[in-house]
Design an enzyme around this catalytic site. Structure first.
Site, PDB file in Angstrom:
ATOM      1  N   LYS A 138       0.836  -1.195   0.000  1.00 21.17           N
ATOM      2  CA  LYS A 138       0.000   0.000   0.000  1.00 21.17           C
ATOM      3  C   LYS A 138       0.876   1.253   0.000  1.00 21.17           C
ATOM      4  O   LYS A 138       2.009   1.203   0.480  1.00 21.17           O
ATOM      5  CB  LYS A 138      -0.882   0.011   1.264  1.00 21.17           C
ATOM      6  N   ARG A 150     -10.413 -11.425   1.586  1.00 18.02           N
ATOM      7  CA  ARG A 150     -11.262 -12.467   0.984  1.00 18.02           C
ATOM      8  C   ARG A 150     -10.596 -13.831   1.037  1.00 18.02           C
ATOM      9  O   ARG A 150     -11.263 -14.855   1.122  1.00 18.02           O
ATOM     10  CB  ARG A 150     -11.641 -12.048  -0.448  1.00 18.02           C
TER      11      ARG A 150
HETATM   12  N1  BES Z   1      -8.256  -3.713   4.111  1.00 20.38           N
HETATM   13  C1  BES Z   1      -8.370  -3.280   2.767  1.00 20.38           C
HETATM   14  C2  BES Z   1      -9.641  -2.470   2.506  1.00 20.38           C
HETATM   15  C3  BES Z   1      -9.752  -1.143   3.217  1.00 20.38           C
HETATM   16  C4  BES Z   1      -9.382   0.011   2.579  1.00 20.38           C
HETATM   17  C5  BES Z   1     -10.265  -1.072   4.485  1.00 20.38           C
HETATM   18  C6  BES Z   1      -9.510   1.233   3.233  1.00 20.38           C
HETATM   19  C7  BES Z   1     -10.397   0.141   5.136  1.00 20.38           C
HETATM   20  C8  BES Z   1     -10.018   1.300   4.503  1.00 20.38           C
HETATM   21  C9  BES Z   1      -8.375  -4.484   1.837  1.00 20.38           C
HETATM   22  O1  BES Z   1      -7.618  -5.566   2.250  1.00 20.38           O
HETATM   23  C10 BES Z   1      -7.803  -4.029   0.532  1.00 20.38           C
HETATM   24  O2  BES Z   1      -6.660  -3.682   0.520  1.00 20.38           O
HETATM   25  N2  BES Z   1      -8.604  -4.045  -0.514  1.00 20.38           N
HETATM   26  C11 BES Z   1      -8.171  -3.615  -1.802  1.00 20.38           C
HETATM   27  C12 BES Z   1      -8.688  -4.594  -2.825  1.00 20.38           C
HETATM   28  C13 BES Z   1      -8.119  -4.403  -4.190  1.00 20.38           C
HETATM   29  C14 BES Z   1      -6.654  -4.756  -4.187  1.00 20.38           C
HETATM   30  C15 BES Z   1      -8.871  -5.288  -5.167  1.00 20.38           C
HETATM   31  C16 BES Z   1      -8.729  -2.219  -2.042  1.00 20.38           C
HETATM   32  O3  BES Z   1      -9.844  -1.928  -1.620  1.00 20.38           O
HETATM   33  O4  BES Z   1      -7.994  -1.403  -2.618  1.00 20.38           O
HETATM   34 MN    MN Z   2      -5.585  -5.372   1.670  1.00 21.51          MN
END
Ligand code: BES
Ligand code: MN
Ligand code: ZN
Length: 500
Positions: A278, A352
């Site tokens: 991230k 997931r």
């Molecule tokens: N934990 C994150 C989602 C999230 C984002 C929670 C912001 C709280 C605040 C999740 O694991 C994630 O990183 N999801 C990705 C999925 C994508 C790579 C398909 C996302 O939402 O960017």
């Molecule tokens: Mn994630």
């Protein structure tokens, strides 16, 4: 804070709160205080263009005339009387608590008789008011040094709620207080930093919290998971120095042979994204990527605390998602416990993968009548719903409806999104049974839900995407900023619907 209910309350010291409905209509209590003070309330309302009794409004009168024991009178707006429901009553209590914290009140009394025209029972209103005040009084200051703690806002030592129905209020409040205890456990977990809260310490803390509640606990370690073939969850965990855990909490409040409800939570104690790292900005937010697991833990505590007459399984998948020489790579193919294979195209779509194995395990092991999972699953749900509603996805209309109704009743609101084979096909994959992401920028929350759906079989199932509602950047009536515990009140209400 000691909360008590009484028929009449002559405040001997501290702050006195009275209710005012929209348009400036005084409750009976407000009228008597107005009379006692020689019309101070009426005069304040005449001049107060800023206070008309709308929900959320407050007005503080200092040093009221002829009430020497009272330091302040708080006028608490409750909005349109006919519109006051349980959630509104709790919100009013929360708003009152915010004022009491600001005043650093040591003792407070609220005259909680409603103005004419409410359909809510007096005892229910009083209990909900007290509940809201309690929920708002929460603060997380475990890591503040003593000096700083001293000037932190402290809730009053006593709150007396005066109501026509003190007995009924007391009884109602007993259950609500148990739910608040659950909410506080969840908030404590959500607030904690990721260097201190990781799978092992999560299990230890929750185990301690649930001691002597009657909840049975079982923990699956990495070795057991390997044996069960949980390659999806283990793939996420393999880059972390902390080993993963699945914690099963079992509350047997129902009939012996009755199939249980199951509640499943995503417990990523820190989500760096893994090798699909991230960006640095706000990465610290990913300490609360265990929000779903926090809600499940708090809910179990709440259910045991109020001795819910139903069998419930709580299951949480605890892992940390980190980049490392041993971390999972984009392109890896893993085999889940279900036997279905997954190409991991983005290691940041890890929640997931964790839930895939926990959902399958719970379905196979406990044969629940319903499964509800909670997960901070997608940033896309924040794009869609912001921080007000959580996303709801379900393969069963009746279950979805029941959850929506509970959402309204508790103020933890849900908005349903569609599921569809066309979305499911977006996960089809050349090398494995599915990939773990859909096409970039398209229906991200839905494709995530479709992924989960592949692991629930025929079980009635709902998924709550709580990424936007787990943490609040600002104070709300019953929720101080920070960890919200969104989902505990909602699911407690939903579970109560199964109790007869
Ligand atoms: N934990 C994150 C989602 C999230 C984002 C929670 C912001 C709280 C605040 C999740 O694991 C994630 O990183 N999801 C990705 C999925 C994508 C790579 C398909 C996302 O939402 O960017
Ligand atoms: Mn994630
Ligand atoms: Zn995540």
């Amino acid at each position: 804070m000691k909360i008590s209910f009484a028929e009449v309350a002559e405040p001997k010291a501290g702050v006195l709160a009275v209710l005012v409905a929209e348009g400036g209509t005084l409750s009976g209590g407000a009228q008597s205080i107005d009379a006692a003070t020689g019309g101070q309330i009426a005069r304040a309302l005449e001049n107060g263009a800023s206070f008309s009794g709308k929900a959320g409004q407050t007005l503080v009168l200092a040093a009221p005339h002829d009430l020497p024991a009272v330091s302040h009178v708080v006028l608490l707006g409750v909005g349109k009387v006919a519109k006051i429901d349980s959630a509104a009553a709790a919100d009013a209590g929360g708003t009152l608590m915010a004022v009491l914290l600001g005043l650093k009140a040591k003792a407070a009394t609220v005259l909680a008789g409603l103005p004419e025209g409410s359909k809510l029972e007096p005892g229910v209103f009083a209990a909900q008011l007290a509940y809201g005040a309690l929920l708002r009084s929460y603060a997380f200051d475990n890591y503040k040094s003593k000096a700083k703690k001293a000037d932190a806002a402290v809730p009053p030592a006593s709150l007396v709620v005066a109501t026509e129905g003190p007995k009924h209020a007391r009884k109602q409040f007993q259950s609500l207080e148990a739910v608040a205890e659950g909410v506080f456990l969840t908030r404590d977990l959500v607030w904690q930093p990721p260097n201190l809260l990781y799978p092992e310490t999560f299990v230890a803390q929750v185990t301690k919290e649930l001691e002597e509640t009657g909840i049975e606990i079982e923990v699956l370690d990495a070795k057991k998971m390997k044996k069960l073939g949980m390659g999806a969850l283990l793939g996420v965990a393999q880059g972390s120095a902390f080993p993963p855990a699945i914690m099963i909490m079992r509350w047997n409040g129902g009939k012996k042979d009755e199939a249980p409800l199951a509640v499943i939570g995503k417990g990523v104690t820190f989500d760096s994204g893994g090798l699909s790292l991230k960006p640095a900005a706000s990465m610290e937010d990913m300490k609360w990527d265990m929000g779903g697991a926090g809600v499940v833990s708090g809910l179990m505590k709440a259910l045991a605390g109020r001795k819910a007459k139903v069998n419930v399984i709580g299951a949480i998948g605890l892992v940390e998602n980190m980049p490392d020489g041993n971390a999972q790579r984009p392109g890896d193919v893993v085999t889940s416990m279900s036997g279905q294979t997954i190409e991991v195209l983005n290691t940041d779509a890890e929640g997931r993968l964790v839930l895939a194995d926990v959902l399958w395990y719970v379905k196979e092991t406990y044969k629940p009548t319903h499964m509800v999972d909670l997960a901070t699953l997608t940033g896309a749900i924040i794009v869609g719903l912001g921080h007000e509603y959580a996303g709801l996805f379900s393969n069963d209309d009746k279950l979805a409806k029941a959850l929506e109704v509970s959402g309204k009743a508790t103020g933890e609101k849900l908005w349903r999104f569609p599921l569809d084979d066309a979305y499911d096909r977006m996960l089809d994959c050349d090398i494995a049974d599915m990939k773990n992401i859909g096409p970039r920028g398209e229906a991200g929350s839905i494709t995530a839900a479709q992924f989960l759906k592949r692991f629930v079989g025929e079980t009635k199932w709902a998924h709550l995407d709580i990424a936007g509602t787990t943490w609040s950047g600002k104070d709300k009536p019953t929720v101080p900023k920070g960890g919200t515990a969104f989902g505990v009140r909602l699911l407690d209400d939903w579970v109560a619907g199964f109790e007869v």
